[in-house]
Design a protein around this motif. Structure first.
Motif, PDB file in Angstrom:
ATOM      1  N   THR A  20      52.559  17.965  46.063  1.00 42.28           N
ATOM      2  CA  THR A  20      53.169  19.277  46.254  1.00 42.28           C
ATOM      3  C   THR A  20      52.304  20.340  45.576  1.00 42.28           C
ATOM      4  O   THR A  20      51.862  20.156  44.446  1.00 42.28           O
ATOM      5  CB  THR A  20      54.579  19.330  45.619  1.00 42.28           C
ATOM      6  OG1 THR A  20      55.362  18.262  46.122  1.00 42.28           O
ATOM      7  CG2 THR A  20      55.263  20.647  45.924  1.00 42.28           C
ATOM      8  N   THR A  22      52.730  24.375  44.610  1.00 37.58           N
ATOM      9  CA  THR A  22      53.684  25.480  44.531  1.00 37.58           C
ATOM     10  C   THR A  22      52.943  26.716  44.051  1.00 37.58           C
ATOM     11  O   THR A  22      52.254  26.674  43.038  1.00 37.58           O
ATOM     12  CB  THR A  22      54.827  25.144  43.549  1.00 37.58           C
ATOM     13  OG1 THR A  22      55.444  23.918  43.953  1.00 37.58           O
ATOM     14  CG2 THR A  22      55.860  26.244  43.530  1.00 37.58           C
ATOM     15  N   ARG A 156      60.339  19.487  46.040  1.00 39.05           N
ATOM     16  CA  ARG A 156      59.081  18.760  45.910  1.00 39.05           C
ATOM     17  C   ARG A 156      58.736  18.140  47.264  1.00 39.05           C
ATOM     18  O   ARG A 156      59.534  18.159  48.198  1.00 39.05           O
ATOM     19  CB  ARG A 156      59.195  17.664  44.844  1.00 39.05           C
ATOM     20  CG  ARG A 156      59.680  18.121  43.484  1.00 39.05           C
ATOM     21  CD  ARG A 156      58.778  19.040  42.720  1.00 39.05           C
ATOM     22  NE  ARG A 156      57.455  18.478  42.532  1.00 39.05           N
ATOM     23  CZ  ARG A 156      56.387  19.195  42.258  1.00 39.05           C
ATOM     24  NH1 ARG A 156      56.473  20.487  42.162  1.00 39.05           N
ATOM     25  NH2 ARG A 156      55.212  18.643  42.094  1.00 39.05           N
TER      26      ARG A 156
END
Length: 190
Positions: A20, A22, A156
């Motif tokens: 992931t 972000t 996630r």
């Protein structure tokens, strides 16, 4: 592996396999960071969050994956961004609430079982002044809606991938943003 991109909220979410990335959605270099995150790896499928949420962010994400898809011979599929929040909430029934701007909120309800993720009804636009929060509500807009005490949910890669698995045939083959308000000027059209 599938590349999943969602830019509908305060954070840009990217999932590739079980990884992931972000980012702050105001990050102007998000496309370069996406390129660096992939590091030359090529996905075998593309999926994009359709909102509701940041109209510009959603459109930019769709355009980005459509461009990548042209280069790789892949067609991106769309999914309601709220579905991933519902799954990540851990609740069996949950209402996802977001900032729809113009003094309004949007809300949609989901039922979550070990194998399914089902939207209950459509998206609703609510007057923020009359809104009463409940314990079974979560939000992607934690900062903007903190006055309501809604629980923000972190998503996630696992939740994004599981959302797409559970939605299956309900994924949208021609991704367009989820519109909550009429287009600006539409009310004034003759």
């Amino acid at each position: 592996m599938r590349l999943i991109l969602d830019r509908s909220s305060e954070r840009t979410l990217v999932a590739f396999g079980d990884e992931t990335l972000t980012l702050d959605s105001r990050d102007d270099a998000w496309v370069a960071r996406l390129r660096d995150f992939l590091g030359g790896r090529r996905p075998d499928a593309l999926a994009v969050g359709l909102g509701p949420g940041s109209f510009a962010g959603i459109r930019a994400a769709i355009a980005c994956l459509q461009g990548m898809g042209l280069a790789w011979g892949l067609n991106p599929l769309g999914f309601p961004s709220a579905a991933a929040l519902a799954l990540a909430s851990g609740l069996p029934e949950v209402t996802v609430v977001g900032d729809a701007r113009r003094g309004t909120l949007w809300a949609v309800r989901y039922a979550v079982t070990p194998d399914t993720l089902r939207q209950i009804g459509g998206f609703h636009v609510l007057d923020a002044e009359r809104f009463v929060p409940r314990d079974d509500m979560v939000t992607p807009d934690g900062k903007r809606l903190e006055r309501f005490g809604l629980r923000p949910v972190e998503i996630r890669a696992e939740a994004l991938n599981e959302t797409l698995r559970r939605l299956g045939d309900a994924l949208t083959p021609d991704p367009l943003p989820i519109y909550l308000h009429p287009a600006v000027g539409a009310a004034h059209a003759e």
